[in-house]
Design a protein around this motif. Sequence first.
Motif, PDB file in Angstrom:
ATOM      1  N   UNK A   1       0.829  -1.191   0.000  1.00 19.50           N
ATOM      2  CA  UNK A   1       0.000   0.000   0.000  1.00 19.50           C
ATOM      3  C   UNK A   1       0.865   1.243   0.000  1.00 19.50           C
ATOM      4  N   UNK A   2       0.442   2.239   0.744  1.00 19.61           N
ATOM      5  CA  UNK A   2       1.199   3.481   0.854  1.00 19.61           C
ATOM      6  C   UNK A   2       2.025   3.551   2.127  1.00 19.61           C
ATOM      7  N   UNK A   3       2.165   2.441   2.822  1.00 20.20           N
ATOM      8  CA  UNK A   3       2.862   2.451   4.096  1.00 20.20           C
ATOM      9  C   UNK A   3       4.366   2.351   3.896  1.00 20.20           C
ATOM     10  N   UNK A   4       5.093   2.947   4.822  1.00 22.50           N
ATOM     11  CA  UNK A   4       6.557   2.846   4.845  1.00 22.50           C
ATOM     12  C   UNK A   4       7.020   2.592   6.276  1.00 22.50           C
ATOM     13  N   UNK A   5       8.121   1.888   6.374  1.00 20.20           N
ATOM     14  CA  UNK A   5       8.816   1.733   7.644  1.00 20.20           C
ATOM     15  C   UNK A   5       9.914   2.782   7.680  1.00 20.20           C
TER      16      UNK A   5
ATOM     17  N   UNK B   1      22.886  11.404  20.732  1.00 22.52           N
ATOM     18  CA  UNK B   1      22.898  10.395  19.666  1.00 22.52           C
ATOM     19  C   UNK B   1      21.579   9.642  19.785  1.00 22.52           C
ATOM     20  N   UNK B   2      20.809   9.599  18.700  1.00 23.42           N
ATOM     21  CA  UNK B   2      19.462   9.050  18.792  1.00 23.42           C
ATOM     22  C   UNK B   2      19.127   8.030  17.728  1.00 23.42           C
ATOM     23  N   UNK B   3      18.153   7.212  18.053  1.00 24.00           N
ATOM     24  CA  UNK B   3      17.559   6.231  17.130  1.00 24.00           C
ATOM     25  C   UNK B   3      16.051   6.351  17.264  1.00 24.00           C
ATOM     26  N   UNK B   4      15.340   6.438  16.130  1.00 24.66           N
ATOM     27  CA  UNK B   4      13.893   6.463  16.162  1.00 24.66           C
ATOM     28  C   UNK B   4      13.343   5.654  14.985  1.00 24.66           C
ATOM     29  N   UNK B   5      12.171   5.095  15.178  1.00 30.01           N
ATOM     30  CA  UNK B   5      11.566   4.260  14.157  1.00 30.01           C
ATOM     31  C   UNK B   5      10.054   4.385  14.254  1.00 30.01           C
ATOM     32  N   UNK B   6       9.386   4.132  13.135  1.00 30.24           N
ATOM     33  CA  UNK B   6       7.944   4.224  13.120  1.00 30.24           C
ATOM     34  C   UNK B   6       7.376   3.914  11.755  1.00 30.24           C
ATOM     35  N   UNK B   7       6.123   4.265  11.543  1.00 23.97           N
ATOM     36  CA  UNK B   7       5.416   4.005  10.311  1.00 23.97           C
ATOM     37  C   UNK B   7       4.999   5.294   9.636  1.00 23.97           C
ATOM     38  N   UNK B   8       5.077   5.291   8.308  1.00 22.04           N
ATOM     39  CA  UNK B   8       4.562   6.384   7.498  1.00 22.04           C
ATOM     40  C   UNK B   8       3.374   5.913   6.686  1.00 22.04           C
ATOM     41  N   UNK B   9       2.466   6.863   6.379  1.00 21.89           N
ATOM     42  CA  UNK B   9       1.239   6.514   5.658  1.00 21.89           C
ATOM     43  C   UNK B   9       1.051   7.417   4.454  1.00 21.89           C
TER      44      UNK B   9
END
Length: 278
Positions: free
Chosen positions: A228-232, A270-278
């Motif tokens: 679909x239109x989702x991204x990691x 120093x950072x790390x982040x993660x999630x979902x895009x729509x």
Amino acid sequence: MRQGYRFFVGLLLLLGAQAALARDYSGGFLVGTQAFAWREYDGGGNRLLKENGSRFTLGGFYGNLTAAPRGWIYRADGDIYFGSVDYDGQTQSGLPVKTDVYYSGVRVQGIGGYRFGIGGTQTFGIDLVGGLGLDYWKRNLKDSTTSSGTPVFGYDEFYSILYGKLAAGPHFQVGNWRSTLHAGLKLPMYTDEYIPNSRSGFDQSITLHPKGKLWGYVEFSNAFALRGNRTLRVDLYYDSYRFAKSDSTYATSGSTLYLVHQPESHMDVIGLRAGLGF
């Protein structure tokens, strides 16, 4: 300061207008963690205190920074952050003391620029971007005691920072991955440090203006196309502030008059982040 805020709001409106016309964009949410460090130094370069620890972030984003193959690019993003870190410093009289410091804050920013295609390909480009941001946090220094058992009382600080940033770097696509690497400079253009008298031990509240210095930041953003239109979305980043010593101001505690200033200060994250895009 008001002009800076108006310019920042205008920038976000401009980015929103671009978003309405763009084909490749996404919005979403991110969670993350940071390795945080804060240092303060006297006029001779001797360290007065250090703070180290982990903080956590919750945020969101909207834009086409990791999606557009070329042309105008933009992103508006923000997050809240919080966490308790270790404090190793000293009292006003120079006695060593250790305690905890709790941070809670919010950051919003907008960046925009242009992606130049290289070699006629849609899979590689060079970005040139700039933007503005607002950062606001509360620093809650907990009560403690010295090694000899002398009570030491903490206090609260509130920082408000308007900053600008400029960066450049490559954008490339490999399979379903689209990645952007930006390295650049960040400048606190206005800084307000407010210390209320409720816990400070002074008879009045204090406002200081640490002087921002130019320093660097790096951000490596990655988006993996899902169904679909989702991204990691996965980001690695280094962020920083550098402040020179502030001008001094007078404060009283009973019949005693003090000359108060904020020492030279360094912040590194120093950072790390993660999630979902729509």
